[in-house]
Every structure is written in structure tokens, then in C-alpha cells.
Design a protein around this motif. Structure first.
Motif, PDB file in Angstrom:
ATOM      1  N   SER B   6       0.841  -1.206   0.000  1.00  0.00           N
ATOM      2  CA  SER B   6       0.000   0.000   0.000  1.00  0.00           C
ATOM      3  C   SER B   6       0.872   1.251   0.000  1.00  0.00           C
ATOM      4  N   ASP B   7       0.282   2.321  -0.523  1.00  0.00           N
ATOM      5  CA  ASP B   7       0.975   3.619  -0.556  1.00  0.00           C
ATOM      6  C   ASP B   7       1.559   3.986   0.794  1.00  0.00           C
ATOM      7  N   VAL B   8       0.698   3.875   1.799  1.00  0.00           N
ATOM      8  CA  VAL B   8       1.089   4.329   3.132  1.00  0.00           C
ATOM      9  C   VAL B   8       2.277   3.521   3.660  1.00  0.00           C
ATOM     10  N   SER B   9       2.218   2.199   3.488  1.00  0.00           N
ATOM     11  CA  SER B   9       3.326   1.371   3.984  1.00  0.00           C
ATOM     12  C   SER B   9       4.631   1.723   3.286  1.00  0.00           C
ATOM     13  N   LEU B  10       4.561   1.853   1.961  1.00  0.00           N
ATOM     14  CA  LEU B  10       5.797   2.110   1.227  1.00  0.00           C
ATOM     15  C   LEU B  10       6.390   3.479   1.573  1.00  0.00           C
ATOM     16  N   ILE B  11       5.511   4.456   1.776  1.00  0.00           N
ATOM     17  CA  ILE B  11       5.995   5.781   2.179  1.00  0.00           C
ATOM     18  C   ILE B  11       6.612   5.704   3.572  1.00  0.00           C
ATOM     19  N   THR B  14       9.951   4.172   3.397  1.00  0.00           N
ATOM     20  CA  THR B  14      10.929   5.109   2.854  1.00  0.00           C
ATOM     21  C   THR B  14      11.404   6.083   3.937  1.00  0.00           C
ATOM     22  N   PHE B  15      10.439   6.641   4.671  1.00  0.00           N
ATOM     23  CA  PHE B  15      10.793   7.587   5.743  1.00  0.00           C
ATOM     24  C   PHE B  15      11.654   6.918   6.813  1.00  0.00           C
ATOM     25  N   LEU B  16      11.196   5.739   7.254  1.00  0.00           N
ATOM     26  CA  LEU B  16      11.905   5.065   8.352  1.00  0.00           C
ATOM     27  C   LEU B  16      13.326   4.678   7.949  1.00  0.00           C
ATOM     28  N   THR B  17      13.476   4.201   6.711  1.00  0.00           N
ATOM     29  CA  THR B  17      14.811   3.819   6.251  1.00  0.00           C
ATOM     30  C   THR B  17      15.738   5.030   6.246  1.00  0.00           C
ATOM     31  N   PHE B  18      15.202   6.141   5.754  1.00  0.00           N
ATOM     32  CA  PHE B  18      16.021   7.352   5.693  1.00  0.00           C
ATOM     33  C   PHE B  18      16.404   7.822   7.097  1.00  0.00           C
ATOM     34  N   LEU B  19      15.417   7.745   8.009  1.00  0.00           N
ATOM     35  CA  LEU B  19      15.677   8.139   9.394  1.00  0.00           C
ATOM     36  C   LEU B  19      16.797   7.296   9.995  1.00  0.00           C
ATOM     37  N   GLY B  20      16.698   5.981   9.774  1.00  0.00           N
ATOM     38  CA  GLY B  20      17.718   5.068  10.278  1.00  0.00           C
ATOM     39  C   GLY B  20      19.083   5.360   9.668  1.00  0.00           C
ATOM     40  N   ALA B  21      19.084   5.600   8.341  1.00  0.00           N
ATOM     41  CA  ALA B  21      20.347   5.853   7.644  1.00  0.00           C
ATOM     42  C   ALA B  21      20.999   7.138   8.145  1.00  0.00           C
ATOM     43  N   PHE B  46      15.144  -4.308  -0.273  1.00  0.00           N
ATOM     44  CA  PHE B  46      13.815  -4.610   0.264  1.00  0.00           C
ATOM     45  C   PHE B  46      12.848  -5.013  -0.855  1.00  0.00           C
ATOM     46  N   LEU B  47      12.863  -4.243  -1.963  1.00  0.00           N
ATOM     47  CA  LEU B  47      11.961  -4.543  -3.081  1.00  0.00           C
ATOM     48  C   LEU B  47      12.296  -5.888  -3.715  1.00  0.00           C
ATOM     49  N   LYS B  48      13.602  -6.164  -3.844  1.00  0.00           N
ATOM     50  CA  LYS B  48      14.020  -7.439  -4.436  1.00  0.00           C
ATOM     51  C   LYS B  48      13.579  -8.603  -3.546  1.00  0.00           C
ATOM     52  N   LEU B  49      13.761  -8.431  -2.213  1.00  0.00           N
ATOM     53  CA  LEU B  49      13.450  -9.519  -1.286  1.00  0.00           C
ATOM     54  C   LEU B  49      11.956  -9.780  -1.207  1.00  0.00           C
ATOM     55  N   THR B  50      11.148  -8.710  -1.218  1.00  0.00           N
ATOM     56  CA  THR B  50       9.702  -8.903  -1.079  1.00  0.00           C
ATOM     57  C   THR B  50       9.040  -9.165  -2.421  1.00  0.00           C
ATOM     58  N   GLY B  51       9.778  -8.926  -3.497  1.00  0.00           N
ATOM     59  CA  GLY B  51       9.202  -9.139  -4.820  1.00  0.00           C
ATOM     60  C   GLY B  51       8.249  -8.036  -5.253  1.00  0.00           C
ATOM     61  N   ILE B  52       8.255  -6.916  -4.535  1.00  0.00           N
ATOM     62  CA  ILE B  52       7.424  -5.782  -4.954  1.00  0.00           C
ATOM     63  C   ILE B  52       8.104  -5.138  -6.158  1.00  0.00           C
ATOM     64  N   SER B  53       7.329  -4.842  -7.198  1.00  0.00           N
ATOM     65  CA  SER B  53       7.947  -4.306  -8.417  1.00  0.00           C
ATOM     66  C   SER B  53       8.261  -2.829  -8.233  1.00  0.00           C
ATOM     67  N   TYR B  54       9.190  -2.360  -9.077  1.00  0.00           N
ATOM     68  CA  TYR B  54       9.498  -0.928  -9.012  1.00  0.00           C
ATOM     69  C   TYR B  54       8.270  -0.103  -9.366  1.00  0.00           C
ATOM     70  N   TYR B  57       6.273   0.430  -6.350  1.00  0.00           N
ATOM     71  CA  TYR B  57       6.932   1.368  -5.444  1.00  0.00           C
ATOM     72  C   TYR B  57       6.831   2.794  -5.965  1.00  0.00           C
ATOM     73  N   SER B  58       6.991   2.948  -7.286  1.00  0.00           N
ATOM     74  CA  SER B  58       7.088   4.307  -7.829  1.00  0.00           C
ATOM     75  C   SER B  58       5.777   5.075  -7.690  1.00  0.00           C
ATOM     76  N   GLN B  59       4.642   4.329  -7.597  1.00  0.00           N
ATOM     77  CA  GLN B  59       3.382   5.048  -7.387  1.00  0.00           C
ATOM     78  C   GLN B  59       3.403   5.824  -6.082  1.00  0.00           C
ATOM     79  N   SER B  60       3.988   5.215  -5.030  1.00  0.00           N
ATOM     80  CA  SER B  60       4.131   5.953  -3.767  1.00  0.00           C
ATOM     81  C   SER B  60       5.320   6.889  -3.864  1.00  0.00           C
ATOM     82  N   GLY B  61       6.354   6.418  -4.548  1.00  0.00           N
ATOM     83  CA  GLY B  61       7.573   7.206  -4.667  1.00  0.00           C
ATOM     84  C   GLY B  61       7.324   8.556  -5.313  1.00  0.00           C
ATOM     85  N   HIS B  62       6.384   8.591  -6.261  1.00  0.00           N
ATOM     86  CA  HIS B  62       6.091   9.849  -6.944  1.00  0.00           C
ATOM     87  C   HIS B  62       5.671  10.952  -5.987  1.00  0.00           C
TER      88      HIS B  62
END
Lengths: 119, 231
Positions: B6-11, B14-21, B46-54, B57-62
Motif C-alpha cells: 500500500s501507498d502508506v506502507s511504502l511511504i 521510505t521515511f523510516l529507512t532514511f531516518l535510520g540511515a 527490500f523490493l528485491k526480497l519482497t518481490g514488490i515491483s518498481y 513502489y514508484s506510485q508511492s515514490g512519486h
């Protein structure tokens, strides 16, 4: 907040429009940036009325380009096939930009414009 | 797995990963652990492991990426606050920026072409020294691969920040302001933050390098590559 966003997006939209109507091959966002600078310079826009949002936007730029960066996963094959020109050209060019810019700045400064420069 | 898509999860991811990094970099203090680079790498994994396509992801990424362009407009504010400095030394700044910009585009294009890189790769490399949002716009406008440009731009920034000062001293660039503008021109934001460690005035001066090189590259990249027979 609404006013700040209005100014930024109005500049962006106007920049896009100018690029489109005059067929200028420069991103509309760049024209929008120059437009904002001009408006600030001519006191049409007060700096206080864009300061907050621009600080927010500028300081989080890194985060905003995570998604386009992730798209690189689509091009791993092209990159691995051409990694050598990519890496070589990039590394050499970084060094060239650094030295040319620094050297020219130093040179021009030391000749004619020394008196204007405060250390 | 579907809830992850879902949009919300992917966003959120993204936020949490950046925060951690970002925390990781603060803790270690290592320039090489650039939060943007780490976040991109972790998300791809993460995308490769879960099999979520780019595409998914890009729909939320946009929604995140969308803010890049307003952010470029917002650079008009630091440009405005620096106008006085620019006017005070208009010629040194403009001449050195022009030289650096042309040298950067010509060198990377010529070397990549000589080594047999394809047209879209060459175009993607051309704006490599410019700050990412501007570089992405230039790359997509000229027919490059914007995401390749984004990744290269981050790598260029890191390389410049780590090795830049050494290269400058080899090139006998000693004036601290000349160093600052070079670092901003060659290695955009990451190079600038390296200079800011020496003092705010150097950071501000390096910012000029980012902005002016961004504008010049946007104007010159197309015509230069046309002259060199690329596009």
C-alpha cells in the motif's frame, strides 16, 4: 503555509509555462527559481513569506530524490555492461571540474579583482 | 505481503529507512555512509526480497519525488541572499563557474564517448556535477536515464567530498574561497557540507557553486552535446 506554498508553486507553474511557450530547453523549475530570486530582489515577495517552506524544501532535498534513485534497479544490466566508461569518465571529470574551477577562480581573483575580495 | 504494497506502507518504509540511515551517519560520522545512498540501497534490497515491483513502489515514490521540483524553486532564496556576494565578485565567480561547467560537461562526455558508452549513458552522465534535482530534470529533458543520473550524482558528491580537497591541493588550488566554489561546483550539496565544516562562510560560498553550476549546466548541456554530436 498556504501563502508560502502559493508563492513556490506559482513560480514553478510560471517557470513551466515560460519554458513551454518560448520552447526554452531549460527545466521549468530552474526558470521558476530565477523568477523567485527576481521577485525577492524587487521586493514583490518578502523573504519572510517564503523562508519557512524554502528551508524545509532545501534541507530535505536529499530525501526527495530517494525514489528516482531507487529506479536505478531497472538499469542494472545497462550499467554493468558499461561500468568502465561510466566510472572512468566520472572520476576523471570530477578532478577536472575541481581543478579548473578552483584554478580559474584563483587566477581571476589574483589579477584584477583582488581589492574586492575580503578574507 | 499485500499490506506492504500500500501507498502508506511504502511511504512509511521510505521515511523510516532514511531516518535510520541518517542516524547511522550521525553515529559513525562517516561521509561514505551517505543517508541517500544507504536508503536507496536498502530500499532496492527490500523490493528485491519482497518481490514488490518498481512500478508499485514508484506510485508511492512519486509523492516524495514530486517535491524535488518545488525544492529547486526554493533554491531561489539562498540565491537571493547570496546576490550581494555574487555582485561583489561577479567576474571571478562567473568566469570560474563557466570554465568549470564547460570543462565538466566536455570532459565527461568526451571520455565516455571515447570509451564507447551508449548515447543514453553519455546524456545521463553529462549533468553529473549538478545537484540531483536539477540533474534529473536536465537528464530527462535531453533523453538520458534520470535514475542513473540520480545515482551517479550521489556517487559524484561522495567522491568529491572524500577526495576533493586532496585533488585541489595537487592542483595547487590554495585559496579557501576558490576551494569552496570548486567543491560546490564539482560535488554539489555533499561537497558543500564538507566545506561548511571549515566555517559557515565557506559553506555559503560553495552553495553558489551548486546553484550557478546548476543554472549554467541547464543552459549549456544541450548545446554542448549537440556540438559534440551526441544529441
Amino acid at each position: 503555509m498556504v501563502k508560502q506554498c502559493s508563492i513556490i508553486f506559482a513560480c514553478l507553474a510560471a517557470g513551466e509555462f515560460i519554458a513551454w511557450i518560448f520552447k526554452i530547453p531549460i527545466p521549468g523549475s530552474i526558470i521558476g527559481m530565477l523568477l523567485l530570486t527576481t521577485l525577492l530582489q524587487n521586493k514583490v515577495v518578502n523573504i519572510e513569506s517564503v523562508k519557512g517552506i524554502s528551508q524545509f524544501l532545501v534541507s530535505n532535498m536529499g530525501f526527495f530524490f530517494v525514489p528516482p534513485g531507487v529506479a536505478i534497479m531497472l538499469y542494472f544490466d545497462i550499467i554493468s555492461a558499461q561500468w568502465f566508461p561510466i566510472v572512468t569518465a566520472t572520476l576523471l571529470s570530477i578532478a577536472i571540474v575541481l581543478i579548473v574551477t578552483g584554478w580559474v577562480h584563483q587566477f581571476v581573483n589574483s589579477r584584477k579583482f583582488k581589492f574586492r575580495f575580503k578574507h | 505481503m499485500e499490506f506492504l504494497e500500500s501507498d502508506v506502507s511504502l511511504i512509511a518504509i521510505t521515511f523510516l529507512t532514511f531516518l535510520g540511515a541518517r542516524k547511522l551517519q550521525t553515529l559513525t560520522g562517516l561521509v561514505i555512509l551517505n543517508p541517500v545512498l544507504i536508503t536507496i540501497a536498502v530500499l532496492i534490497l527490500f523490493l528485491k526480497l519482497t518481490g514488490i515491483s518498481y512500478e508499485t513502489y514508484s506510485q508511492s515514490g512519486h509523492m516524495v519525488e514530486f517535491w524535488l521540483r518545488p525544492a529547486i524553486v526554493a533554491l531561489g532564496v539562498p540565491l537571493y541572499t547570496q546576490l550581494r556576494t555574487i555582485r561583489q565578485q561577479l567576474m571571478p565567480i562567473l568566469i570560474s563557474e563557466f570554465a568549470g561547467c564547460v570543462a565538466g560537461i566536455v570532459s565527461v562526455v568526451a571520455i565516455a564517448k571515447a570509451l564507447g558508452a551508449s548515447k543514453e549513458i553519455i546524456i545521463s552522465l553529462a549533468p553529473k556535477s549538478v545537484t540531483a534535482p536539477i540533474a534529473i530534470d536536465i537528464s530527462s529533458q535531453l533523453g538520458g536515464i534520470p535514475s542513473l543520473t540520480a545515482a551517479i550524482v550521489v556517487c559524484v558528491g561522495l567522491t568529491g567530498a572524500i577526495l576533493g580537497l586532496k585533488v585541489l591541493s595537487y592542483g595547487h588550488v590554495v585559496n579557501p574561497f576558490a576551494k569552496s566554489i570548486s567543491m560546490g561546483t564539482a560535488a554539489h550539496v555533499i561537497g558543500t557540507s564538507r566545506m561548511a565544516e571549515f566555517g559557515e562562510q565557506y559553506g555559503a560560498f560553495a552553495t553558489l557553486g551548486i546553484i550557478i553550476n546548476g543554472i549554467l549546466t541547464a543552459i549549456l548541456a544541450g548545446p554542448i552535446m549537440q556540438m559534440m554530436g551526441i544529441c
